[in-house]
Design a protein around this motif. Structure first.
Motif, mmCIF file in Angstrom:
data_model
loop_
_atom_site.group_PDB
_atom_site.id
_atom_site.type_symbol
_atom_site.label_atom_id
_atom_site.label_comp_id
_atom_site.label_asym_id
_atom_site.label_seq_id
_atom_site.Cartn_x
_atom_site.Cartn_y
_atom_site.Cartn_z
ATOM 1 N N TYR A 41 56.129 -100.495 -0.140
ATOM 2 C CA TYR A 41 55.508 -101.019 -0.819
ATOM 3 C C TYR A 41 54.400 -100.275 -1.547
ATOM 4 O O TYR A 41 53.699 -99.134 -0.717
ATOM 5 C CB TYR A 41 54.701 -102.363 -0.710
ATOM 6 N N LYS A 42 53.566 -100.111 -3.100
ATOM 7 C CA LYS A 42 52.995 -99.386 -3.538
ATOM 8 C C LYS A 42 51.532 -100.042 -3.245
ATOM 9 O O LYS A 42 50.726 -99.353 -3.154
ATOM 10 C CB LYS A 42 53.468 -98.835 -5.236
ATOM 11 N N ASN A 43 51.563 -101.683 -3.138
ATOM 12 C CA ASN A 43 49.913 -101.316 -3.461
ATOM 13 C C ASN A 43 50.147 -102.200 -2.104
ATOM 14 O O ASN A 43 50.430 -103.650 -2.087
ATOM 15 C CB ASN A 43 49.462 -102.419 -4.579
ATOM 16 N N VAL A 44 48.978 -101.811 -1.005
ATOM 17 C CA VAL A 44 49.099 -102.371 0.397
ATOM 18 C C VAL A 44 47.533 -103.355 0.567
ATOM 19 O O VAL A 44 47.004 -102.033 0.714
ATOM 20 C CB VAL A 44 49.429 -101.389 0.818
ATOM 21 N N PHE A 45 48.080 -104.701 0.527
ATOM 22 C CA PHE A 45 45.927 -105.222 1.253
ATOM 23 C C PHE A 45 46.288 -105.411 3.207
ATOM 24 O O PHE A 45 47.494 -105.648 2.927
ATOM 25 C CB PHE A 45 46.149 -106.662 0.753
ATOM 26 N N VAL A 46 45.797 -104.885 3.633
ATOM 27 C CA VAL A 46 45.764 -105.081 5.079
ATOM 28 C C VAL A 46 44.532 -106.098 5.234
ATOM 29 O O VAL A 46 43.119 -105.777 5.254
ATOM 30 C CB VAL A 46 45.134 -104.112 5.531
ATOM 31 N N ASN B 152 53.270 -111.463 -1.293
ATOM 32 C CA ASN B 152 54.397 -110.649 -0.938
ATOM 33 C C ASN B 152 53.316 -110.809 0.752
ATOM 34 O O ASN B 152 52.294 -110.129 0.329
ATOM 35 C CB ASN B 152 55.394 -109.602 -0.511
ATOM 36 N N ILE B 153 53.847 -110.648 1.610
ATOM 37 C CA ILE B 153 53.387 -111.070 3.225
ATOM 38 C C ILE B 153 54.554 -110.671 3.989
ATOM 39 O O ILE B 153 54.914 -110.946 4.169
ATOM 40 C CB ILE B 153 52.665 -112.324 3.529
ATOM 41 N N THR C 92 53.533 -105.473 -4.419
ATOM 42 C CA THR C 92 52.453 -105.945 -3.766
ATOM 43 C C THR C 92 52.648 -106.044 -2.957
ATOM 44 O O THR C 92 53.087 -107.597 -2.844
ATOM 45 C CB THR C 92 51.670 -106.150 -5.302
ATOM 46 N N ILE C 93 51.772 -106.032 -1.373
ATOM 47 C CA ILE C 93 52.059 -106.897 0.094
ATOM 48 C C ILE C 93 50.969 -106.737 0.491
ATOM 49 O O ILE C 93 50.033 -106.381 0.356
ATOM 50 C CB ILE C 93 52.555 -106.167 0.389
ATOM 51 N N LEU C 94 50.658 -107.879 0.971
ATOM 52 C CA LEU C 94 49.420 -107.958 2.052
ATOM 53 C C LEU C 94 50.236 -107.724 4.186
ATOM 54 O O LEU C 94 51.695 -108.425 3.999
ATOM 55 C CB LEU C 94 49.428 -109.519 2.045
ATOM 56 N N ILE C 95 49.533 -106.721 4.372
ATOM 57 C CA ILE C 95 50.555 -107.367 5.453
ATOM 58 C C ILE C 95 48.832 -107.801 6.444
ATOM 59 O O ILE C 95 47.615 -107.010 6.621
ATOM 60 C CB ILE C 95 49.666 -105.326 6.411
ATOM 61 N N TYR D 20 40.738 -109.940 -9.825
ATOM 62 C CA TYR D 20 40.916 -109.553 -10.747
ATOM 63 C C TYR D 20 42.085 -108.167 -10.614
ATOM 64 O O TYR D 20 42.548 -107.984 -11.692
ATOM 65 C CB TYR D 20 39.565 -108.808 -10.588
ATOM 66 N N LEU D 21 41.936 -108.243 -10.018
ATOM 67 C CA LEU D 21 43.609 -107.217 -9.383
ATOM 68 C C LEU D 21 44.847 -107.170 -9.526
ATOM 69 O O LEU D 21 45.547 -106.915 -10.105
ATOM 70 C CB LEU D 21 42.626 -106.788 -7.548
ATOM 71 N N LEU D 22 45.574 -108.510 -8.302
ATOM 72 C CA LEU D 22 46.282 -109.232 -8.746
ATOM 73 C C LEU D 22 47.572 -109.130 -9.467
ATOM 74 O O LEU D 22 48.661 -108.867 -9.615
ATOM 75 C CB LEU D 22 46.354 -110.821 -7.483
ATOM 76 N N PRO D 23 46.850 -109.121 -10.694
ATOM 77 C CA PRO D 23 47.279 -110.266 -12.427
ATOM 78 C C PRO D 23 47.923 -108.969 -12.658
ATOM 79 O O PRO D 23 48.391 -108.308 -13.561
ATOM 80 C CB PRO D 23 45.985 -110.409 -12.873
ATOM 81 N N ILE D 24 46.634 -107.141 -12.269
ATOM 82 C CA ILE D 24 47.128 -106.103 -13.237
ATOM 83 C C ILE D 24 47.972 -105.116 -11.927
ATOM 84 O O ILE D 24 48.667 -104.148 -12.996
ATOM 85 C CB ILE D 24 46.193 -105.570 -13.086
ATOM 86 N N PHE D 25 48.612 -105.793 -11.378
ATOM 87 C CA PHE D 25 49.845 -105.196 -10.583
ATOM 88 C C PHE D 25 51.220 -105.953 -10.611
ATOM 89 O O PHE D 25 51.259 -106.770 -10.275
ATOM 90 C CB PHE D 25 49.138 -105.256 -8.557
ATOM 91 N N ASN D 26 51.767 -105.176 -10.334
ATOM 92 C CA ASN D 26 53.578 -105.973 -10.087
ATOM 93 C C ASN D 26 53.689 -106.353 -8.690
ATOM 94 O O ASN D 26 53.145 -105.747 -7.528
ATOM 95 C CB ASN D 26 54.724 -104.635 -10.183
ATOM 96 N N ASN D 27 54.067 -107.685 -9.383
ATOM 97 C CA ASN D 27 54.187 -108.187 -7.631
ATOM 98 C C ASN D 27 55.430 -107.922 -6.704
ATOM 99 O O ASN D 27 54.812 -107.549 -5.620
ATOM 100 C CB ASN D 27 54.635 -109.871 -8.021
#
Length: 414
Positions: free
Chosen positions: A210-215, A344-345, A313-316, A303-310
């Motif tokens: 995943y390219k966009n990783v939230f933790v 995604n999580i 994108t993932i939450l760890i 603000y961020l989530l709409p500009i990223f490809n779902n």
């Protein structure tokens, strides 16, 4: 968690913890007031804290000024930083100010520093836990040696010092008479515990996918944060957080980071909605962003989530799974709702507490002459299911009793 150790002339407390909030944020704690704590601490000569988690440190700000309170030097900085941040919450401002004053007044200590209170000698020893600068305490009094483990574990990066510390600093000077030890994971005897090293490797695999990783993780768990920082560093992506998290990481870098590069967090990128240069870089290269379940982060995500490809994108989620289990009595509604914002999580977590195997190893190694007292557990009787010698199993004490002229009182609730 509250432990009192007393001789005929001296009384000390190890931890003065508060009950943790329920899933709705409510706290049921009859000690959470000045009158109750004044009554509880009457005649107490000093209080020592194993670490800064609320179930160990919770009531420190209610303690009379006349009673000295001791906390690890680095842990004191973390506790101060956290209370300073919470003071920005208007309805909590007065409470935070009391906390800050109390933390300022605390006496910071270092591992292996001998502290004498009356006829009791206290020596802290470092342990790995999900709180930075955690300690166990060796207490010597009346010719007896007591080891209070606090919360500890054997699967962190810094756990390699656990057994050598016990062998070279504690047992070399004499036998332990009483072992007071945590037993958090006694409710999960069959659970396989992931090491921090294994967690880092799994995190790196997810970050490659995943390219966009939230933790979502504890903001003050240094070893866990190091796992994600290191996993992300291998990919050369920006490591993003807010100003509070940055201050905490700076404390870690200036203390532990000088001893190991793993805990040198460098200069993380501080997010804001108008930091367009950073946002464009995040869109281009990907990122690892530390998040918390707060209104501020919800606004960031809006603000961020709409500009990223779902799909990229993932939450760890790296906290206890029961907090987001919809059927659990421990469900935290804020955490649960926050995780639902992400497309995604992935749950990826390891405990800050000793596994059953680690508990057994420590108990067998220490082999106390008098008794083992389990604390920090709703399943203390499960200690007898550990791989212990029969002699040790017979020494487990879970109810108030007198053992070899030592008075032991155990209270489920104060």
């Amino acid at each position: 968690c509250i432990t009192e150790i007393a001789t005929d002339s001296t009384r000390i407390l190890i931890d003065l913890g508060g009950n943790l909030p329920d899933g709705e944020g409510r706290v049921d704690d009859n000690l959470a007031n000045v009158e109750a704590i004044e009554k509880l601490t009457t005649g107490i000569d000093a209080i020592f804290y194993t670490h800064y988690h609320g179930d160990h440190l919770g009531h420190y700000h209610l303690v009379p000024n006349s009673i000295p309170q001791y906390l690890g030097k680095i842990a004191k900085k973390i506790a101060y930083c956290k209370s300073k941040r919470l003071s920005f919450i208007i309805e909590r401002k007065e409470l935070s100010e009391k906390e800050i004053i109390a933390i300022d007044r605390m006496i910071g200590f270092e591992a292996k520093q001998i502290i004498e209170i009356g006829d009791i000698r206290i020596t802290p020893y470092f342990v790995s836990h999900s709180a930075c600068d955690s300690h166990m305490f060796l207490i010597e009094a009346d010719g007896k040696r007591i080891l209070h483990t606090g919360d500890f574990r054997g699967h962190g990066y810094l756990s390699k010092g656990l057994i050598p510390t016990i062998e070279n600093y504690i047992l070399r000077k004499g036998k332990i008479d009483i072992l007071i030890t945590e037993g958090t994971m006694l409710s999960r005897l069959d659970e396989k515990v992931m090491t921090e090293q294994e967690l880092k490797c799994e995190a790196n695999k997810i970050m490659k996918e995943y390219k966009n990783v939230f933790v979502m993780s504890s903001s003050t768990d240094m070893e866990k944060l190091a796992s994600f920082h290191s996993a992300n560093e291998k990919l050369g992506r920006p490591y993003v957080c807010d100003d509070f998290q940055s201050k905490v990481l700076d404390i870690f870098s200036n203390s532990s980071g000088k001893k190991s590069s793993l805990f040198d967090f460098g200069s993380p990128y501080i997010f804001s909605n108008d930091n367009y240069k950073l946002i464009n870089w995040m869109k281009d290269k990907g990122f690892c962003m530390m998040v918390r379940a707060t209104d501020k982060y919800i606004s960031y995500l809006d603000y961020l989530l709409p500009i990223f490809n779902n799909e990229e994108t993932i939450l760890i989620y790296s906290m206890w799974s029961e907090y987001i289990n919809p059927n659990s009595k421990h469900k935290n509604i804020n955490y649960y709702n926050f995780t639902k914002l992400f497309p995604n999580i992935k749950q990826l977590h390891t405990s800050g507490h000793a596994s059953p195997e680690c508990l057994a190893e420590v108990c067998n190694l220490l082999n106390p002459t008098t008794c083992i007292i389990p604390i920090h557990s709703e399943y203390s009787d499960n200690f007898r299911k550990l791989t212990l010698t029969d002699d040790l199993k017979n020494k487990i004490v879970t109810e108030s009793s007198n053992v070899k002229d030592i008075i032991i009182e155990i209270k489920a609730k104060v």
